[in-house]
Write an enzyme that holds these catalytic residues in place. Structure first.
Site, PDB file in Angstrom:
ATOM      1  N   SER A  14       1.990  -9.785  -0.754  1.00 42.08           N
ATOM      2  CA  SER A  14       1.583  -8.376  -0.673  1.00 42.08           C
ATOM      3  C   SER A  14       1.795  -7.738   0.697  1.00 42.08           C
ATOM      4  O   SER A  14       1.950  -6.524   0.796  1.00 42.08           O
ATOM      5  CB  SER A  14       0.117  -8.241  -1.086  1.00 42.08           C
ATOM      6  OG  SER A  14      -0.705  -9.112  -0.325  1.00 42.08           O
ATOM      7  N   GLU A  63     -10.148   5.596   2.842  1.00 41.92           N
ATOM      8  CA  GLU A  63     -10.879   4.464   3.409  1.00 41.92           C
ATOM      9  C   GLU A  63      -9.855   3.385   3.724  1.00 41.92           C
ATOM     10  O   GLU A  63      -8.761   3.376   3.175  1.00 41.92           O
ATOM     11  CB  GLU A  63     -11.871   3.922   2.379  1.00 41.92           C
ATOM     12  CG  GLU A  63     -11.262   3.003   1.309  1.00 41.92           C
ATOM     13  CD  GLU A  63     -10.220   3.656   0.412  1.00 41.92           C
ATOM     14  OE1 GLU A  63     -10.261   4.889   0.244  1.00 41.92           O
ATOM     15  OE2 GLU A  63      -9.342   2.934  -0.115  1.00 41.92           O
ATOM     16  N   LYS A  88       0.804  -1.218   0.000  1.00 39.47           N
ATOM     17  CA  LYS A  88       0.000   0.000   0.000  1.00 39.47           C
ATOM     18  C   LYS A  88       0.846   1.281   0.000  1.00 39.47           C
ATOM     19  O   LYS A  88       0.427   2.307  -0.526  1.00 39.47           O
ATOM     20  CB  LYS A  88      -0.954   0.025   1.201  1.00 39.47           C
ATOM     21  CG  LYS A  88      -1.974  -1.112   1.237  1.00 39.47           C
ATOM     22  CD  LYS A  88      -3.056  -0.865   0.254  1.00 39.47           C
ATOM     23  CE  LYS A  88      -4.222  -1.852   0.229  1.00 39.47           C
ATOM     24  NZ  LYS A  88      -4.168  -3.087   0.934  1.00 39.47           N
TER      25      LYS A  88
HETATM   26  C1  LIG Z   1      -5.093  -4.134   1.040  1.00 32.47           C
HETATM   27  C2  LIG Z   1      -4.380  -5.421   0.900  1.00 32.47           C
HETATM   28  C3  LIG Z   1      -4.693  -6.346  -0.109  1.00 32.47           C
HETATM   29  C4  LIG Z   1      -5.867  -6.186  -1.040  1.00 32.47           C
HETATM   30  O1  LIG Z   1      -5.860  -5.054  -1.833  1.00 32.47           O
HETATM   31  P1  LIG Z   1      -5.463  -5.049  -3.361  1.00 32.47           P
HETATM   32  O2  LIG Z   1      -5.775  -3.685  -3.798  1.00 32.47           O
HETATM   33  O3  LIG Z   1      -6.277  -6.093  -4.042  1.00 32.47           O
HETATM   34  O4  LIG Z   1      -4.020  -5.356  -3.440  1.00 32.47           O
HETATM   35  C5  LIG Z   1      -3.923  -7.485  -0.241  1.00 32.47           C
HETATM   36  N1  LIG Z   1      -2.892  -7.728   0.593  1.00 32.47           N
HETATM   37  C6  LIG Z   1      -2.566  -6.865   1.592  1.00 32.47           C
HETATM   38  C7  LIG Z   1      -1.427  -7.209   2.492  1.00 32.47           C
HETATM   39  C8  LIG Z   1      -3.293  -5.693   1.775  1.00 32.47           C
HETATM   40  O5  LIG Z   1      -2.963  -4.867   2.767  1.00 32.47           O
END
Ligand SMILES: *Cc1c(COP(=O)(O)O)cnc(C)c1O
Length: 402
Positions: free
Chosen positions: A386, A119, A97
């Site tokens: 992620s 948000e 993010k």
């Molecule tokens: C917010 C988040 C997601 C999901 O959001 P995307 O916009 O689909 O990437 C996935 N993994 C983590 C660790 C997140 O914080």
């Protein structure tokens, strides 16, 4: 309600359209703000100084480039494809993010907006936004559903410590969708002073394009790294899909490389009935939600369905419009992984590699665990990790009886 409109045909594709999907379905009062945002973003994109400042922050502050790590023990145990992890979990604040929050934060400052709103679902975007606002000296208000505030309490405290005001949202399902609605309401009211820092590749044009552009760095690095390490491209890239920003960031650079499978993993939740999951491509239908035309989980009357996932970050009734296009064209594949399988994947990765993934990311790990054994050692699988799982310790302690 998800109104069933009939947008432009693909042949009339305009900026902000991904095939028939995307667009800008917003109240009149926001059209001016979105036009202004689009103009400023285009100007920033063409400005070398903007890129230089962003790249310096991504490098020195956020910790880019992130490693591409060969998951040796997992590869050995599964006995099939070679598995690599793209370590977005190692970034400052613990998830991808921050890539987007830094980009849009600089844009907000460039536009002279002193107040930033956002948000958040899992709280990772809220933390990233609060962090960037602290760094750039901007006021910060974060909207978060009451359900998410409870299950991601650690991130609520982090945001407050960083100086942000966290406003709970008690309408609807009290999750991400409702937080976005509140943020949009705030923006309509305070549009002159306020920048809306949207956290995924969602919403009205130019957000899906802009957020994707700020996350593209994942795939760019990944391509360079895999070519340097292996001299060839992976057989597949796997990423979890909430709104779709980490996945589109990982996929985008590889779209022209037709031999590379792009696999998005949605939240299968606890069942296939409407309301029990957030797998938009398995039970959703095209419709409009929160400014964009895409796949939406809805009932026969177009009422938005409730969703469920053990991971707050994947718990959303719609999906970024570029994914809708990639889905329909067949260029990307979308599968789902249920709560229990995602939890198993957390344990597996933690005990095999000493890496604790976010519950969201564990959905992508689970898909790699599923398909790797049937592949040959020459095949490379890359999982976009992620985020890290520290934020999920409360849920993990309960679910896994730690
Ligand atoms: C917010 C988040 C997601 C999901 O959001 P995307 O916009 O689909 O990437 C996935 N993994 C983590 C660790 C997140 O914080």
């Amino acid at each position: 309600m998800a109104s069933i409109l009939h947008p432009a045909s693909p042949s009339q594709s305009r900026p902000g359209r991904f095939g028939v999907y995307g667009g800008r379905y917003v109240p009149e009062t926001l059209v001016y703000a979105l036009d202004e945002l689009e103009r400023e973003y285009e100007a920033a994109k063409a400005d070398a100084a903007f890129h230089a400042e962003l790249n310096a922050l991504l490098h020195d502050y956020a910790g880019r480039p992130t490693p591409l790590y060969l998951s040796k023990r997992l590869t050995e145990q599964l006995g099939g494809a070679k598995i690599y992890l793209k370590r977005e979990d190692l970034l400052h604040t613990g998830a991808h993010k921050i890539n987007n929050a830094l980009g849009q934060g600089l844009l907000a400052r460039r536009m002279g907006k002193k107040r930033v709103i956002a948000e958040t679902g899992a709280g990772q975007h809220g933390v990233a936004t609060a962090t960037v606002c602290a760094l750039l000296g901007l006021d910060c208000v974060i909207y978060m559903g009451d359900v998410d505030m409870e299950r991601q309490a650690l991130n609520v405290q982090r945001m407050r410590l960083l100086g942000a005001e966290v406003r709970g949202v008690s309408s609807g399902s009290k999750t991400l969708k409702d937080a976005i609605s509140e943020a949009m309401r705030d923006w309509v009211t305070n549009v002159r002073t306020t920048y809306y820092l949207l956290g995924s590749a969602l919403g009205a044009h130019p957000y899906p394009t802009m957020v994707r552009d700020f996350q593209r760095v994942i795939g760019r690095e990944l391509k360079e790294q895999i070519l340097a390490k292996e001299g060839r491209l992976p057989a597949a890239i796997i990423a979890c899909v909430g709104g779709g920003s980490n996945s589109i960031g990982a996929f985008y650079e590889f779209i022209p490389d037709r031999a590379v499978r792009l696999i998005g993993v949605e939240a299968g939740g606890r069942g296939t009935a409407l309301g029990e999951h957030a797998a938009r491509f398995q039970g959703g239908a095209p419709g409009v939600l929160q400014g964009t035309y895409s796949y939406v989980l809805q009932d026969e009357d177009g009422q938005i369905a409730l969703t469920h996932s053990v991971s707050a970050g994947l718990d959303y009734a719609s999906i970024g419009p570029e994914h809708a296009m990639l889905h329909d064209s067949g260029r990307a594949e979308y599968v789902s992984c249920d709560d229990a399988t995602a939890l198993d994947a957390v344990v597996k990765l933690a005990r095999t590699e000493g890496i604790l993934p976010a519950l969201e990311s564990a959905h992508a790990v689970a898909e790699a665990l599923r398909i790797a054994p049937a592949l040959i050692p020459h095949d490379i699988l890359v999982v976009n990790l992620s985020g890290r799982g520290d934020k999920d310790m409360g849920i993990l302690a309960r679910e896994l009886k730690l």
